[in-house]
Structures are given as structure tokens and as C-alpha cells.
Design an enzyme around this catalytic site. Structure first.
Site, PDB file in Angstrom:
ATOM      1  N   HIS A 143       0.841  -1.205   0.000  1.00 35.58           N
ATOM      2  CA  HIS A 143       0.000   0.000   0.000  1.00 35.58           C
ATOM      3  C   HIS A 143       0.877   1.256   0.000  1.00 35.58           C
ATOM      4  O   HIS A 143       0.649   2.187  -0.781  1.00 35.58           O
ATOM      5  CB  HIS A 143      -0.912  -0.013   1.230  1.00 35.58           C
ATOM      6  CG  HIS A 143      -1.681   1.257   1.437  1.00 35.58           C
ATOM      7  ND1 HIS A 143      -2.765   1.605   0.669  1.00 35.58           N
ATOM      8  CD2 HIS A 143      -1.514   2.271   2.330  1.00 35.58           C
ATOM      9  CE1 HIS A 143      -3.244   2.773   1.081  1.00 35.58           C
ATOM     10  NE2 HIS A 143      -2.505   3.198   2.086  1.00 35.58           N
ATOM     11  N   GLU A 208     -10.395   2.495   3.902  1.00 41.23           N
ATOM     12  CA  GLU A 208      -9.110   1.820   4.099  1.00 41.23           C
ATOM     13  C   GLU A 208      -9.380   0.539   4.880  1.00 41.23           C
ATOM     14  O   GLU A 208      -9.921   0.574   5.995  1.00 41.23           O
ATOM     15  CB  GLU A 208      -8.125   2.721   4.857  1.00 41.23           C
ATOM     16  CG  GLU A 208      -7.698   3.922   4.014  1.00 41.23           C
ATOM     17  CD  GLU A 208      -6.462   4.639   4.542  1.00 41.23           C
ATOM     18  OE1 GLU A 208      -6.212   4.588   5.771  1.00 41.23           O
ATOM     19  OE2 GLU A 208      -5.742   5.245   3.721  1.00 41.23           O
ATOM     20  N   ASP A 242     -10.770   2.876   8.092  1.00 43.57           N
ATOM     21  CA  ASP A 242     -10.229   4.211   8.349  1.00 43.57           C
ATOM     22  C   ASP A 242     -10.578   5.101   7.158  1.00 43.57           C
ATOM     23  O   ASP A 242      -9.773   5.332   6.265  1.00 43.57           O
ATOM     24  CB  ASP A 242      -8.712   4.099   8.541  1.00 43.57           C
ATOM     25  CG  ASP A 242      -8.053   5.443   8.770  1.00 43.57           C
ATOM     26  OD1 ASP A 242      -8.677   6.303   9.402  1.00 43.57           O
ATOM     27  OD2 ASP A 242      -6.911   5.626   8.299  1.00 43.57           O
ATOM     28  N   GLN A 249      -6.757  15.086   1.775  1.00 44.81           N
ATOM     29  CA  GLN A 249      -5.459  14.559   2.211  1.00 44.81           C
ATOM     30  C   GLN A 249      -4.307  15.077   1.344  1.00 44.81           C
ATOM     31  O   GLN A 249      -3.264  15.497   1.855  1.00 44.81           O
ATOM     32  CB  GLN A 249      -5.510  13.024   2.150  1.00 44.81           C
ATOM     33  CG  GLN A 249      -4.255  12.319   2.657  1.00 44.81           C
ATOM     34  CD  GLN A 249      -4.393  10.789   2.573  1.00 44.81           C
ATOM     35  OE1 GLN A 249      -5.431  10.275   2.179  1.00 44.81           O
ATOM     36  NE2 GLN A 249      -3.350  10.092   2.952  1.00 44.81           N
ATOM     37  N   LYS A 262      -8.885  12.527   7.667  1.00 44.09           N
ATOM     38  CA  LYS A 262      -9.002  11.235   8.339  1.00 44.09           C
ATOM     39  C   LYS A 262      -9.877  11.266   9.589  1.00 44.09           C
ATOM     40  O   LYS A 262     -10.232  10.203  10.083  1.00 44.09           O
ATOM     41  CB  LYS A 262      -7.608  10.789   8.791  1.00 44.09           C
ATOM     42  CG  LYS A 262      -6.619  10.581   7.651  1.00 44.09           C
ATOM     43  CD  LYS A 262      -6.780   9.207   7.060  1.00 44.09           C
ATOM     44  CE  LYS A 262      -5.622   8.869   6.150  1.00 44.09           C
ATOM     45  NZ  LYS A 262      -5.698   7.482   5.678  1.00 44.09           N
ATOM     46  N   THR A 368      -3.769   0.462   5.977  1.00 43.39           N
ATOM     47  CA  THR A 368      -4.439  -0.214   4.871  1.00 43.39           C
ATOM     48  C   THR A 368      -3.678  -1.463   4.467  1.00 43.39           C
ATOM     49  O   THR A 368      -2.482  -1.403   4.203  1.00 43.39           O
ATOM     50  CB  THR A 368      -4.524   0.739   3.669  1.00 43.39           C
ATOM     51  OG1 THR A 368      -5.086   1.965   4.113  1.00 43.39           O
ATOM     52  CG2 THR A 368      -5.379   0.158   2.568  1.00 43.39           C
TER      53      THR A 368
END
Ligand code: MN
Length: 435
Positions: A143, A208, A242, A249, A262, A368
Site C-alpha cells: 500500500h 481503508e 479508516d 489529504q 481522516k 491499509t
């Protein structure tokens, strides 16, 4: 070293018939803990244990236990399990053993447990702990590399990644239990070719796919948790989504990391599967010889031998249209936690390595979980290559990111021939239009 005991015997069956179903989540070998009450009632939330399609009301049943198990059950009577989590493995195991013996076929106590069962179909859930702090790691190198390439094509994986279990401090007030709905976040975003940002609903809302690690006993400020002792500080694991607003972001994350992208919502499954229940699914943690090996405080023979956890993961999507047409959900991707670059125990030991005091009920996210196979991706960002390759759903709809009315359902389970399936249950949430 094997640490299996009679509660792991694959031949055990329960007098709760649904616990013996081959495809169920909660056989007698699982016995996960959560907090529940009867749906729509004004009963207090209290600790429960999942068995088949039922819940053992631990507060009501506590007179059936003795010794450490009775003390542990009493600690589950309140609206959170923090006190129980703080008690440590001796108490967790004592209660698990007593419940295993009381719920198995032929148990003399069966008739005494029976009145203290509540059907899961009639229950609603709350967070299992008052989560003091939430820390989210970044423990999938697959990831991190794929996402790093999108955000920084010339420098996908920062040099510290292979040495430090990277994490950021998240927010616990916006962690919700499965089944909730939340509003699409609003925030500042800036298109790459724009000269100034704009303020409005996120257009790149993503999930996520993670596991959550609930901390058991904490450590005092200034003390560390050696890797060799980390597992006695892990109460158990849940499924964690998440939620992330990728456009917010991308604009805000440098230099201090994620913030409003987040902290609007995270979702957890209601049941916590204990580390003891996962014992049959421990497996070697490996670090390829071509990679830097962990510094000594993050390395141990035990972690090498059994630090990884073989937990299957999947993420499914149900759009509003699919729901209306009765088409149900569609699996978007799958994965497995055993591919994580850092083990749960390395994450915990690292977190406390500077003397940071962890506390019972703290939640650590694994980050993730994407795997080595390109189809094992834990976010839409990866699945659609940053929105450039939308997925087509059975309804004919396409998705680059998550849209209003979509429900995302994550699941985790452990499976092995000859052993009952250890399920975590659903971690689901639905997105409402921005307000
Ligand atoms: Mn995350």
C-alpha cells in the site's frame, strides 16, 4: 512453541446450535467480546460474548463463574470493557476457559446459561472500549509503495519506511461501531492545475481496509514494552475502516501528515476477537534478506517464529441502487494481514519504545492492508489507480470513489482446513450527502 489449550480443540461443539454451522463467524473456538443491549431498549450497554447467533450477557451470567473468571466477568458488567482489558491475559484466559466449558455440548451448566442468552438479531452494539487514543500505522509496504507513487512519483517509499513502523496519531471521538451513517466530509481541496484551493464536499472519499488492535494492560510513562512482552499487552483485534478523503489529504498532508482527511469517521466491527482465539492462526513473520533487518528492539525469535497473523480480509460495496434492486453487495477486493511489513507486536513495542504510555482500550490501526497480488488492494485509491480506472458494478454503475448512499462492508476471518472458521463479523457504514 505452541500455546494451544483445550479451548482451541477443533472437535468442540456448542449446545448453541448455530455455533456449529460450518460458515458461521462465532464457533465455540472463537468467543469474541463486545458491548451490547437489546435493540431499541433503554437497557444499559454491557459486556457480552458472541456464540453462534446468540450473545452471552456476561453481567447477568457472572454468578456462574468462579475465581479469576468471576472477577473477569464482573469487569465486563459496565458499558465498556476497559477494566477487563486492563486485567491481562490470566483473567482473559480464565473467562474464556469458563465460557468454553459452559457453552460446549454436554455442559452441565447449559441450563443455567440458557436464560442469559440474547439473540444477536435483537441486539444493538456500542464501542467495546472507551478509546482514549487512536494511532494508525502504515504497515503494508505494498500500500505504501503504490500510494507513495501517486503522491510522489519520483520518491514513492520514504527511506525511513523500511526501518520505522510509520504511524500518525488519529482521533478517537469519531470512531463509531458498525452500522452507523456519516456525512460526506467537506474541506479544502486543490486541483493540481488550480492556482487556489476551494472549499466543498470531498469528491474522492475512500475506505481503508484495516484491522484494529485493542491494547490490554498499558505501560507507565517512561517505561517501554519489550517486543518479547508485547503480546501480553494485546487484548484482541477487530475490523477497522479508516475512512479517508483523498482530495483533502493530498492538499493538507505535508508537512505534518493527515488531519481533516481522516478524522471525520472511522468504523469498527462490534466484536473483538482475542489474541488467544487467534492462536491457531499465528504464523512466521519474515523480512526478505534483501531488505534491512529490524533494529534489535523490533526483532525477536518469537516474533520471527509466530509474529504474523493469518487473517483473511475483504471489502464489499452495496450502492443505493443495488439495495433498491435487491442486487446486494459486490466484493471489491480481498487481502490477508499476514503480508504486513510489521507485526502487531512490533507496532505496539515501537509505539511504547520512547516511553509513550499506552492505556487499556487504546486502538492501534494496522494501516491499509494491500498485498503482493495486484487484486489485493485495501483502498479505492489503489483499486481505481487514483480514480483513473473506475470499477463497473453489477448494477451497471461505475465507481472511482465512494458515492452518497453507498454502504461499505468489511469482513475478516481465519480459515484453515480442519479448524472452525473464526469470523470477526461485519464492519459496515453508509455515506450520507454532505451537509
Ligand atoms: Mn489508515
Amino acid at each position: 512453541m505452541t500455546r494451544l489449550n483445550e479451548t482451541h480443540d477443533p472437535k468442540l461443539r456448542s449446545w448453541v446450535a448455530a455455533a456449529n454451522a460450518a460458515d458461521g463467524n462465532f464457533p465455540i473456538q472463537n468467543l469474541p467480546f463486545g458491548v451490547f443491549r437489546r435493540k431499541g431498549s433503554d437497557e444499559p450497554f454491557r459486556g457480552g460474548l458472541a456464540i453462534g447467533d446468540q450473545i452471552v450477557d456476561l453481567a447477568a451470567a457472572r454468578a456462574l463463574f468462579e475465581g479469576a473468571a468471576a472477577e473477569a466477568a464482573a469487569a465486563c458488567a459496565g458499558s465498556t470493557l476497559n477494566t477487563f482489558m486492563a486485567m491481562g491475559p490470566r483473567y482473559w484466559s480464565a473467562l474464556r476457559l469458563a465460557l468454553s466449558r459452559g457453552l460446549r455440548e454436554g455442559a452441565p451448566q447449559a441450563a443455567k446459561f440458557q436464560p442469559h442468552l440474547v439473540p444477536q438479531a435483537l441486539a444493538e452494539y456500542a464501542l467495546a472500549a472507551a478509546i482514549g487514543d487512536f494511532t494508525d500505522f502504515y504497515a503494508s509496504v505494498h500500500h505504501a509503495t503504490t500510494v507513495g507513487r501517486m503522491f510522489r512519483p519520483d520518491n514513492p517509499l520514504m527511506p525511513n519506511y523500511r526501518w520505522v513502523p510509520i504511524a500518525y496519531h488519529g482521533r478517537s471521538s469519531s470512531i463509531f461501531v458498525s452500522g452507523h451513517r456519516f456525512y460526506r466530509p467537506v474541506g479544502q481541496t486543490k486541483a493540481p492545475d488550480a492556482t487556489a484551493p476551494t472549499f466543498g464536499p470531498s469528491k474522492r472519499l475512500d475506505y481503508e481496509l484495516e484491522l484494529g488492535i485493542f491494547v490490554g494492560p498499558g505501560n507507565t510513562p517512561g517505561s517501554r514494552v519489550p517486543l518479547e512482552e508485547a503480546e501480553s499487552h494485546v487484548f484482541g483485534l477487530c475490523v477497522l475502516n479508516d475512512w479517508s478523503a483523498r482530495d483533502i489529504q493530498a492538499w493538507e498532508y505535508q508537512p505534518l501528515g493527515p488531519f481533516l482527511a481522516k478524522n471525520f469517521a472511522s468504523t469498527v466491527s462490534p466484536w473483538i476477537v482475542t489474541l488467544e482465539a487467534l492462536e491457531p492462526f499465528r504464523c512466521p513473520w519474515t523480512r526478505d534478506a534483501s531488505e534491512p533487518q529490524p533494529l534489535p528492539y523490533l526483532d525477536s525469535p518469537d516474533n520471527r517464529e509466530r509474529g504474523a497473523l493469518d487473517v483473511e480480509l475483504e471489502v464489499c460495496l452495496e450502492t443505493a441502487k443495488a439495495r433498491a434492486q435487491g442486487k446486494g453487495e459486490m466484493r471489491l477486493s480481498q487481502g490477508n494481514f499476514r503480508h504486513a511489513y510489521w507485526s502487531a507486536f512490533q507496532m505496539l513495542a515501537h509505539h511504547a519504545s520512547n516511553g509513550c504510555n499506552l492505556q487499556p482500550g487504546d486502538l492501534l490501526g494496522t494501516g491499509t492492508q494491500s498485498g503482493p497480488d495486484p487484486k489485493d488492494v485495501g483502498s479505492m485509491l489503489e483499486l481505481t489507480s487514483g480514480g483513473k480506472s473506475p470499477v463497473t458494478l453489477p448494477t451497471g454503475e461505475t465507481r472511482s470513489f465512494i458515492e452518497d448512499g453507498d454502504t461499505v462492508i468489511m469482513r475478516a476471518w481465519c480459515a484453515r482446513p480442519g479448524y472452525p472458521r473464526i469470523g470477526f463479523g461485519d464492519c459496515a457504514a453508509t455515506v450520507e450527502p454532505a451537509v
